[in-house]
Design a protein around this motif. Structure first.
Motif, PDB file in Angstrom:
ATOM      1  N   ALA A   1      22.600  -7.406 -25.890  1.00  0.00           N
ATOM      2  CA  ALA A   1      22.421  -8.862 -25.933  1.00  0.00           C
ATOM      3  C   ALA A   1      21.574  -9.340 -24.763  1.00  0.00           C
ATOM      4  N   HIS A   2      21.864  -8.848 -23.570  1.00  0.00           N
ATOM      5  CA  HIS A   2      21.086  -9.247 -22.403  1.00  0.00           C
ATOM      6  C   HIS A   2      19.681  -8.644 -22.443  1.00  0.00           C
ATOM      7  N   GLY A   3      19.575  -7.437 -23.001  1.00  0.00           N
ATOM      8  CA  GLY A   3      18.266  -6.834 -23.153  1.00  0.00           C
ATOM      9  C   GLY A   3      17.382  -7.629 -24.091  1.00  0.00           C
ATOM     10  N   GLN A   4      17.964  -8.106 -25.192  1.00  0.00           N
ATOM     11  CA  GLN A   4      17.202  -8.904 -26.151  1.00  0.00           C
ATOM     12  C   GLN A   4      16.719 -10.210 -25.523  1.00  0.00           C
ATOM     13  N   LYS A   5      17.595 -10.864 -24.749  1.00  0.00           N
ATOM     14  CA  LYS A   5      17.197 -12.108 -24.076  1.00  0.00           C
ATOM     15  C   LYS A   5      16.056 -11.865 -23.102  1.00  0.00           C
ATOM     16  N   LEU A   6      16.138 -10.765 -22.359  1.00  0.00           N
ATOM     17  CA  LEU A   6      15.077 -10.464 -21.398  1.00  0.00           C
ATOM     18  C   LEU A   6      13.772 -10.122 -22.110  1.00  0.00           C
ATOM     19  N   GLN A   7      13.867  -9.363 -23.187  1.00  0.00           N
ATOM     20  CA  GLN A   7      12.658  -8.992 -23.920  1.00  0.00           C
ATOM     21  C   GLN A   7      11.932 -10.219 -24.444  1.00  0.00           C
ATOM     22  N   GLU A   8      12.684 -11.173 -24.989  1.00  0.00           N
ATOM     23  CA  GLU A   8      12.077 -12.408 -25.497  1.00  0.00           C
ATOM     24  C   GLU A   8      11.425 -13.187 -24.362  1.00  0.00           C
ATOM     25  N   ALA A   9      12.089 -13.244 -23.228  1.00  0.00           N
ATOM     26  CA  ALA A   9      11.543 -13.977 -22.087  1.00  0.00           C
ATOM     27  C   ALA A   9      10.284 -13.299 -21.551  1.00  0.00           C
ATOM     28  N   CYS A  10      10.279 -11.965 -21.527  1.00  0.00           N
ATOM     29  CA  CYS A  10       9.091 -11.238 -21.062  1.00  0.00           C
ATOM     30  C   CYS A  10       7.905 -11.480 -22.001  1.00  0.00           C
ATOM     31  N   GLN A  11       8.170 -11.513 -23.297  1.00  0.00           N
ATOM     32  CA  GLN A  11       7.101 -11.759 -24.274  1.00  0.00           C
ATOM     33  C   GLN A  11       6.520 -13.158 -24.100  1.00  0.00           C
TER      34      GLN A  11
ATOM     35  N   ASN B   1       0.816  -1.220   0.000  1.00  0.00           N
ATOM     36  CA  ASN B   1       0.000   0.000   0.000  1.00  0.00           C
ATOM     37  C   ASN B   1       0.847   1.267   0.000  1.00  0.00           C
ATOM     38  N   ARG B   2       2.162   1.114   0.234  1.00  0.00           N
ATOM     39  CA  ARG B   2       3.061   2.274   0.287  1.00  0.00           C
ATOM     40  C   ARG B   2       3.889   2.454  -0.980  1.00  0.00           C
ATOM     41  N   PHE B   3       4.353   1.331  -1.540  1.00  0.00           N
ATOM     42  CA  PHE B   3       5.339   1.399  -2.618  1.00  0.00           C
ATOM     43  C   PHE B   3       4.920   0.547  -3.807  1.00  0.00           C
ATOM     44  N   GLN B   4       5.375   0.963  -4.992  1.00  0.00           N
ATOM     45  CA  GLN B   4       5.262   0.112  -6.167  1.00  0.00           C
ATOM     46  C   GLN B   4       6.523   0.282  -7.012  1.00  0.00           C
ATOM     47  N   VAL B   5       6.901  -0.770  -7.698  1.00  0.00           N
ATOM     48  CA  VAL B   5       8.123  -0.766  -8.486  1.00  0.00           C
ATOM     49  C   VAL B   5       7.849  -0.142  -9.848  1.00  0.00           C
ATOM     50  N   PHE B   6       8.582   0.904 -10.156  1.00  0.00           N
ATOM     51  CA  PHE B   6       8.462   1.563 -11.462  1.00  0.00           C
ATOM     52  C   PHE B   6       9.455   0.977 -12.458  1.00  0.00           C
ATOM     53  N   ALA B   7      10.708   0.782 -12.024  1.00  0.00           N
ATOM     54  CA  ALA B   7      11.732   0.277 -12.938  1.00  0.00           C
ATOM     55  C   ALA B   7      12.774  -0.525 -12.174  1.00  0.00           C
ATOM     56  N   LEU B   8      13.322  -1.514 -12.867  1.00  0.00           N
ATOM     57  CA  LEU B   8      14.417  -2.334 -12.355  1.00  0.00           C
ATOM     58  C   LEU B   8      15.550  -2.297 -13.359  1.00  0.00           C
ATOM     59  N   THR B   9      16.792  -2.310 -12.876  1.00  0.00           N
ATOM     60  CA  THR B   9      17.937  -2.412 -13.778  1.00  0.00           C
ATOM     61  C   THR B   9      18.900  -3.473 -13.273  1.00  0.00           C
ATOM     62  N   ALA B  10      19.596  -4.114 -14.211  1.00  0.00           N
ATOM     63  CA  ALA B  10      20.587  -5.138 -13.870  1.00  0.00           C
ATOM     64  C   ALA B  10      21.631  -5.195 -14.967  1.00  0.00           C
ATOM     65  N   SER B  11      22.701  -5.902 -14.699  1.00  0.00           N
ATOM     66  CA  SER B  11      23.789  -6.006 -15.664  1.00  0.00           C
ATOM     67  C   SER B  11      23.621  -7.220 -16.571  1.00  0.00           C
ATOM     68  N   THR B  12      23.719  -8.426 -15.996  1.00  0.00           N
ATOM     69  CA  THR B  12      23.753  -9.634 -16.837  1.00  0.00           C
ATOM     70  C   THR B  12      22.787 -10.735 -16.405  1.00  0.00           C
ATOM     71  N   GLN B  13      22.201 -10.640 -15.226  1.00  0.00           N
ATOM     72  CA  GLN B  13      21.419 -11.760 -14.684  1.00  0.00           C
ATOM     73  C   GLN B  13      19.979 -11.747 -15.241  1.00  0.00           C
ATOM     74  N   VAL B  14      19.840 -12.265 -16.440  1.00  0.00           N
ATOM     75  CA  VAL B  14      18.557 -12.215 -17.137  1.00  0.00           C
ATOM     76  C   VAL B  14      17.494 -13.039 -16.423  1.00  0.00           C
ATOM     77  N   GLU B  15      17.818 -14.247 -16.001  1.00  0.00           N
ATOM     78  CA  GLU B  15      16.821 -15.108 -15.371  1.00  0.00           C
ATOM     79  C   GLU B  15      16.321 -14.508 -14.060  1.00  0.00           C
ATOM     80  N   LYS B  16      17.217 -13.950 -13.291  1.00  0.00           N
ATOM     81  CA  LYS B  16      16.817 -13.339 -12.021  1.00  0.00           C
ATOM     82  C   LYS B  16      15.968 -12.096 -12.283  1.00  0.00           C
ATOM     83  N   MET B  17      16.363 -11.312 -13.278  1.00  0.00           N
ATOM     84  CA  MET B  17      15.570 -10.134 -13.634  1.00  0.00           C
ATOM     85  C   MET B  17      14.181 -10.530 -14.117  1.00  0.00           C
ATOM     86  N   LEU B  18      14.092 -11.590 -14.900  1.00  0.00           N
ATOM     87  CA  LEU B  18      12.786 -12.060 -15.372  1.00  0.00           C
ATOM     88  C   LEU B  18      11.886 -12.424 -14.193  1.00  0.00           C
TER      89      LEU B  18
END
Length: 407
Positions: free
Chosen positions: A63-73, A29-46
């Protein structure tokens, strides 16, 4: 009901980042996540994106952004995936963001910290380099942007909690700041055996669960040297007003001595969720998830000077910091870069544990900086310092031989 605070977590897959998300999740009720950033840990970020549904997720590389985007889709997530330093700075300064947890390790965290400060955000600072490298430039940016700067390191959070509420009173009422240090895993080890320390031993901290780099810094006490630099800028005190004492139990996180010699201390269990929760909720307090202190079973609290002969041999790096603070502006940036290079070389088994201090000291002798006046100046100085430090490492690695710890 008050509006939820939108939070950007820079470095969300690291120790501070995951603890921050744990605290946020306790207070939907206090906080919500707007954005997350990471370096290489795609699975953890997903997994974090699935759980927290951020508007943006940013990876360091394409390269890591593309992997994350595909996983999010594949997972049907609406999160927009971005990559690169410009995108990280964008989510740190976005108009919809109320608070930024700055937990990117190393000089890579400097630019987004400056972006958040310039945009006037509530900046929860867990990135040492913003102050160690940025120093006056960073503090000037905080003031010009009207940002609210809240320290997240357990020691600096403790000092902040122990100071008068109004910073205008600090100079008149405060005599000195006392930073406590656990002493790490080698506090009682024979200094003559430190050349045989392995990365695994250096990363086995007795009290705190931390990343590999900061664990090594704790073992050398360079983390405390960097914290002295941070304290000098955060609290606008002279270097000689900062004292370091070893406190193995890690119960007192730091102290403030006032002009009447009264000492105010902040105590708590060694759990980073405490200072994180305080930073998120300041000036209020909320449940953090950290355990309560049990005074009935705590045992004795003890203290040791860093100036004993044995500790000077074990932790020579701590004594570099006062020299660096009195040296030309930019010297602390050189020290930080040299230490990052030296620690990485040790973790890669290219140099011995006792060479870390030697790399730092030699780099400071070889490189006398010009005062940096911009982010570009700071990054150029950081790069030059790393180049010099790597040349020092190369010379030491060639002579280390069988002394380098191995499994």
């Amino acid at each position: 009901m008050n509006k939820k605070l939108n939070i950007t977590v820079l470095g969300s897959t690291g120790s501070i980042g995951t603890n921050t998300l744990d605290v946020i999740e306790r207070h939907p009720n206090r906080f919500q996540v707007f954005a997350l950033t990471a370096s290489t840990q795609v699975e953890k970020m997903l997994a974090q994106c699935v759980r927290h549904q951020p508007v943006f997720a940013v990876m360091a590389s394409a390269a890591h952004g593309q992997k994350l985007q595909e996983a999010c889709q594949v997972n049907g997530l609406a999160t927009q995936v971005l990559y690169g330093s410009d995108a990280i700075q964008m989510v740190a300064s976005h108009e919809s963001v109320d608070a930024v947890m700055a937990a990117i390790v190393g000089a890579a965290g400097l630019a987004p910290c400056l972006a958040a400060a310039q945009a006037g955000k509530r900046l929860l600072l867990a990135n040492k380099e913003a102050l160690v490298v940025g120093g006056k430039l960073f503090m000037d940016t905080v003031a010009q942007g009207g940002a609210t700067l809240l320290p997240i390191d357990s020691e600096h959070s403790a000092i902040f909690q122990s100071l008068p509420p109004d910073p205008k009173d600090w100079a008149q009422r405060v005599k000195k700041i006392i930073l406590t240090a656990s002493g790490g895993p080698f506090r009682a080890r024979d200094p003559q055996t430190l050349r045989d320390v392995t990365p695994e031993q250096a990363c086995a901290h007795p009290n705190w669960v931390m990343g590999r780099k900061i664990s090594v810094d704790s073992a050398t006490m360079m983390n405390k040297a960097l914290e002295v630099i941070e304290a000098r800028w955060l609290f606008n005190v002279m270097p000689e007003q900062i004292e370091v004492v070893i406190h193995p139990q890690s119960v007192i996180h730091s102290m403030v001595e006032y002009v009447d010699h009264s000492v105010v201390a902040q105590l708590g269990t060694p759990d980073m969720r405490g200072p994180i929760a305080y930073g998120l909720s300041w000036p209020h307090r909320i449940e953090s998830g950290a355990a309560a202190l049990n005074f009935a079973t705590m045992g004795n609290l003890t203290f040791e000077t860093v100036n004993s002969d044995a500790h000077r041999q074990r932790f020579p790096g701590i004594h570099l910091v006062w020299e660096a603070l009195k040296a030309p502006e930019g010297t602390t940036a050189v020290l930080n870069a040299a230490n990052e290079v030296a620690v990485a070389a040790f973790l890669e088994r290219r140099i011995r544990f006792d060479h870390i201090h030697a790399v730092n000291s030699e780099t400071l002798q070889r490189l006398i900086p010009s005062a940096p006046h911009s982010l570009a100046d700071l990054l150029a100085l950081d790069n030059e310092s790393r180049r010099v430090a790597e040349s020092v490492v190369a010379g030491m690695g060639a002579t280390a031989g069988a002394g380098i710890g191995s499994i």
